[in-house]
Design a protein around this motif. Structure first.
Motif, PDB file in Angstrom:
ATOM      1  N   PRO A   1       0.808  -1.232   0.000  1.00  0.00           N
ATOM      2  CA  PRO A   1       0.000   0.000   0.000  1.00  0.00           C
ATOM      3  C   PRO A   1       0.836   1.275   0.000  1.00  0.00           C
ATOM      4  CG  PRO A   1       0.113  -0.890   2.207  1.00  0.00           C
ATOM      5  CD  PRO A   1       0.876  -1.843   1.328  1.00  0.00           C
ATOM      6  N   TYR A   2       1.931   1.257  -0.672  1.00  0.00           N
ATOM      7  CA  TYR A   2       2.797   2.440  -0.645  1.00  0.00           C
ATOM      8  C   TYR A   2       2.252   3.540  -1.537  1.00  0.00           C
ATOM      9  CZ  TYR A   2       6.328  -0.946   1.013  1.00  0.00           C
ATOM     10  OH  TYR A   2       7.010  -1.918   1.684  1.00  0.00           O
ATOM     11  N   ARG A   3       2.583   4.731  -1.142  1.00  0.00           N
ATOM     12  CA  ARG A   3       2.328   5.887  -1.993  1.00  0.00           C
ATOM     13  C   ARG A   3       3.696   6.260  -2.552  1.00  0.00           C
ATOM     14  NH1 ARG A   3       2.393  11.491  -0.745  1.00  0.00           N
ATOM     15  NH2 ARG A   3       1.223  12.625  -2.337  1.00  0.00           N
ATOM     16  N   VAL A   4       3.822   6.196  -3.870  1.00  0.00           N
ATOM     17  CA  VAL A   4       5.158   6.272  -4.456  1.00  0.00           C
ATOM     18  C   VAL A   4       5.311   7.428  -5.439  1.00  0.00           C
ATOM     19  CG1 VAL A   4       6.924   5.014  -5.744  1.00  0.00           C
ATOM     20  CG2 VAL A   4       5.311   3.758  -4.319  1.00  0.00           C
ATOM     21  N   LEU A   5       6.398   8.126  -5.314  1.00  0.00           N
ATOM     22  CA  LEU A   5       6.780   9.126  -6.311  1.00  0.00           C
ATOM     23  C   LEU A   5       7.997   8.589  -7.054  1.00  0.00           C
ATOM     24  CD1 LEU A   5       6.642  12.016  -7.557  1.00  0.00           C
ATOM     25  CD2 LEU A   5       8.242  12.723  -5.763  1.00  0.00           C
ATOM     26  N   LYS A   6       7.813   8.343  -8.336  1.00  0.00           N
ATOM     27  CA  LYS A   6       8.930   7.799  -9.114  1.00  0.00           C
ATOM     28  C   LYS A   6       9.617   8.915  -9.898  1.00  0.00           C
ATOM     29  CE  LYS A   6       6.924   3.244 -10.093  1.00  0.00           C
ATOM     30  NZ  LYS A   6       6.474   2.382 -11.194  1.00  0.00           N
ATOM     31  N   ILE A   7      10.895   9.049  -9.642  1.00  0.00           N
ATOM     32  CA  ILE A   7      11.677  10.050 -10.362  1.00  0.00           C
ATOM     33  C   ILE A   7      12.720   9.314 -11.194  1.00  0.00           C
ATOM     34  CG2 ILE A   7      13.277  11.989 -10.134  1.00  0.00           C
ATOM     35  CD1 ILE A   7      11.894  12.531  -7.396  1.00  0.00           C
ATOM     36  N   GLY A   8      12.810   9.664 -12.455  1.00  0.00           N
ATOM     37  CA  GLY A   8      13.808   9.031 -13.318  1.00  0.00           C
ATOM     38  C   GLY A   8      14.848  10.031 -13.751  1.00  0.00           C
ATOM     39  N   LEU A   9      16.084   9.596 -13.787  1.00  0.00           N
ATOM     40  CA  LEU A   9      17.152  10.461 -14.290  1.00  0.00           C
ATOM     41  C   LEU A   9      17.535   9.971 -15.676  1.00  0.00           C
ATOM     42  CD1 LEU A   9      19.338  10.818 -11.085  1.00  0.00           C
ATOM     43  CD2 LEU A   9      17.542  12.324 -11.939  1.00  0.00           C
ATOM     44  N   HIS A  10      17.455  10.859 -16.613  1.00  0.00           N
ATOM     45  CA  HIS A  10      17.781  10.454 -17.985  1.00  0.00           C
ATOM     46  C   HIS A  10      18.816  11.334 -18.641  1.00  0.00           C
ATOM     47  CE1 HIS A  10      17.341  10.121 -22.401  1.00  0.00           C
ATOM     48  NE2 HIS A  10      17.328   8.857 -22.084  1.00  0.00           N
ATOM     49  N   ARG A  11      19.760  10.647 -19.290  1.00  0.00           N
ATOM     50  CA  ARG A  11      20.767  11.361 -20.088  1.00  0.00           C
ATOM     51  C   ARG A  11      20.866  10.694 -21.429  1.00  0.00           C
ATOM     52  NH1 ARG A  11      26.572  12.177 -17.902  1.00  0.00           N
ATOM     53  NH2 ARG A  11      26.542  13.614 -19.650  1.00  0.00           N
ATOM     54  N   ASP A  12      21.233  11.465 -22.410  1.00  0.00           N
ATOM     55  CA  ASP A  12      21.527  10.934 -23.729  1.00  0.00           C
ATOM     56  C   ASP A  12      22.631   9.876 -23.596  1.00  0.00           C
ATOM     57  OD1 ASP A  12      21.664  11.284 -26.807  1.00  0.00           O
ATOM     58  OD2 ASP A  12      23.735  11.410 -26.110  1.00  0.00           O
ATOM     59  N   LEU A  13      22.409   8.743 -24.254  1.00  0.00           N
ATOM     60  CA  LEU A  13      23.317   7.610 -24.073  1.00  0.00           C
ATOM     61  C   LEU A  13      24.755   7.922 -24.487  1.00  0.00           C
ATOM     62  CD1 LEU A  13      23.619   4.685 -23.194  1.00  0.00           C
ATOM     63  CD2 LEU A  13      22.856   3.969 -25.466  1.00  0.00           C
ATOM     64  N   ASP A  14      24.912   8.646 -25.568  1.00  0.00           N
ATOM     65  CA  ASP A  14      26.270   8.965 -26.016  1.00  0.00           C
ATOM     66  C   ASP A  14      26.995   9.868 -25.022  1.00  0.00           C
ATOM     67  OD1 ASP A  14      26.297   7.425 -28.320  1.00  0.00           O
ATOM     68  OD2 ASP A  14      25.291   8.977 -29.499  1.00  0.00           O
ATOM     69  N   GLU A  15      26.257  10.810 -24.481  1.00  0.00           N
ATOM     70  CA  GLU A  15      26.871  11.679 -23.471  1.00  0.00           C
ATOM     71  C   GLU A  15      27.198  10.868 -22.226  1.00  0.00           C
ATOM     72  OE1 GLU A  15      24.395  15.049 -22.562  1.00  0.00           O
ATOM     73  OE2 GLU A  15      24.089  15.446 -24.707  1.00  0.00           O
ATOM     74  N   LEU A  16      26.260  10.014 -21.853  1.00  0.00           N
ATOM     75  CA  LEU A  16      26.461   9.186 -20.671  1.00  0.00           C
ATOM     76  C   LEU A  16      27.707   8.314 -20.826  1.00  0.00           C
ATOM     77  CD1 LEU A  16      25.434   8.066 -17.947  1.00  0.00           C
ATOM     78  CD2 LEU A  16      24.032   6.461 -19.242  1.00  0.00           C
ATOM     79  N   THR A  17      27.906   7.806 -22.042  1.00  0.00           N
ATOM     80  CA  THR A  17      29.030   6.905 -22.293  1.00  0.00           C
ATOM     81  C   THR A  17      30.369   7.572 -21.987  1.00  0.00           C
ATOM     82  OG1 THR A  17      27.735   5.812 -24.009  1.00  0.00           O
ATOM     83  CG2 THR A  17      30.098   5.394 -24.004  1.00  0.00           C
ATOM     84  N   VAL A  18      30.457   8.856 -22.288  1.00  0.00           N
ATOM     85  CA  VAL A  18      31.690   9.580 -21.985  1.00  0.00           C
ATOM     86  C   VAL A  18      31.976   9.514 -20.490  1.00  0.00           C
ATOM     87  CG1 VAL A  18      32.801  11.835 -22.025  1.00  0.00           C
ATOM     88  CG2 VAL A  18      31.360  11.119 -23.950  1.00  0.00           C
ATOM     89  N   ASP A  19      30.935   9.717 -19.698  1.00  0.00           N
ATOM     90  CA  ASP A  19      31.120   9.670 -18.252  1.00  0.00           C
ATOM     91  C   ASP A  19      31.357   8.254 -17.738  1.00  0.00           C
ATOM     92  OD1 ASP A  19      31.000  12.320 -17.954  1.00  0.00           O
ATOM     93  OD2 ASP A  19      28.962  12.423 -17.165  1.00  0.00           O
TER      94      ASP A  19
END
Length: 316
Positions: A188-206
């Motif tokens: 019975p949880y009340r949930v706030l879902k937050i997603g972090l998204h980055r462009d995959l190519d940019e992410l790959t550099v990191d």
RNA sequence: GGAGGGGUUCCCGAGUGGUCAAAGGGAACAGACUGUAAAUCUGUCGGCGGACGCCUUCGGAGGUUCAAAUCCUCCCCCCUCCA
């Protein structure tokens, strides 16, 4: 199970989930609960990118680094542990924040799983042996005869799922598809879902940078020590990306540079799979890791709106 | 200078007259996913068109042939060996 208000932070590896969680910890007094299937292993915190000790000092962290490399984890078991951890966090008067990247674990926690009994280990072993011998095609044909519904959903090449379905049937006497008709119970949880998204190519550099940094911090040393502890490459703990690659190098199968390249390649592919999984979840509110400025407001408003409806005490 | 081997679609790599837009692998892109999930698996993968098809491609330029990535000539580049 109590009606808790919890925040979940999802996203691909390396998108800064830990940092976002710590922001919430500072702003609201949160406690972090992991939902990452590899960060549970004790001996490999660096390679699995578990929050550092300094980060973990900011607020209570649960379900990180508690499991031996030889021990297997699975969604149902993890969900049970997570429910406990969430409740404990709330008991401390903290906002429980689920943080991780294993989509299936999050789903298991938030939506529940069908109540399928544990598999008899002997049955499991026999099924796996049979599959190794006969091949997935023939195993699939067998599945067609005992559980056509599951067989229709599972590709003949997908030996892992074919074996699972057969195990369930042979161990419980009921087809998997039958069990699955009985949906799991969502807490019975009340949930706030937050997603972090980055462009995959940019992410790959990191991601490349992160691998270099892990190596500088002693990832190789960590794996060498883990190997000393458990000299077996097939152990569950060594299935996390980075482990097979570094072990290959330690055994002289490739150079460190090659291992690093494989590690990056596999991490990127994994991030892609995570993105595919999470983007299907329409409940997720997406944010760019480069701009988290409105995060506290988002969560604050959500908490306030919940208190109006559910009254006091839900969160403590 | 001489003797061999080789240059194939993003990469690796098969293919030695038609059945080749070209095996296989990788990457990439898209996707599936209720107990291994950092796992496992699927589809697409030269361009255009719904399919039949058409166009461009196998280092470059010519040539032989009904037909060439595949044969011949010359040229460019790479590798190994001999000098």
């Amino acid at each position: 199970m109590r009606r808790l208000s919890i925040v979940a932070i999802a996203g691909a590896t390396g998108t800064g989930k830990t940092g976002a969680a710590l922001r919430l910890a500072r702003a609201f007094g949160a406690g972090v609960v992991n939902f990452d299937s590899r960060q549970v292993y004790r001996s490999i915190p660096l390679v699995t990118a578990q929050p550092s000790l300094e980060e973990q000092e900011v607020c209570p962290h649960r379900l990180y680094g508690f499991l031996e490399l030889t021990e297997a984890m699975h969604a149902a078991r993890f969900a049970g542990l997570a429910h406990e951890a969430l409740a404990e966090t709330a008991d401390q008067g903290l906002l429980p924040v689920l943080v991780g990247g294993t989509g299936m674990y999050l789903k298991a926690i938030l939506q529940g799983l069908s109540p399928i009994p544990d598999i008899d280990p002997d049955v499991r072993e026999r099924v796996l042996a049979e599959c190794a011998q006969k091949g997935s095609d023939r195993m699939h044909a067998i599945l067609v005869s005992v559980d056509p519904e599951a067989a229709a959903r599972i590709h003949p090449n997908d030996s892992q799922r074919i074996c699972r379905a057969l195990e369930v049937y042979r161990s419980s006497g009921r087809p998997l598809s039958d069990w699955q008709r009985q949906k799991g119970e969502a807490p019975p949880y009340r949930v706030l879902k937050i997603g972090l998204h980055r462009d995959l190519d940019e992410l790959t550099v990191d991601l490349a940078r992160r691998i270099d940094s892990m190596l500088e911090q002693g990832a190789l040393y960590e794996i060498r020590a883990a190997w000393k502890e458990v000299p077996d490459r097939t152990v569950p703990g060594f299935s996390g990306i980075g482990c097979p690659e570094l072990l290959a190098h330690l055994h002289g199968d490739c150079t460190l540079k090659e291992a690093g390249a494989m590690w990056l390649k596999n991490t990127r592919a994994y991030a892609k799979r995570q993105i595919t999984w999470f983007k299907r979840d329409s409940e997720i509110i997406w944010r760019a890791p480069s701009d988290l400025s409105g995060l506290e407001e988002l969560v604050g408003n959500w908490l306030d709106s919940g208190e109006d409806r559910a009254g006091a005490g839900e969160n403590q």
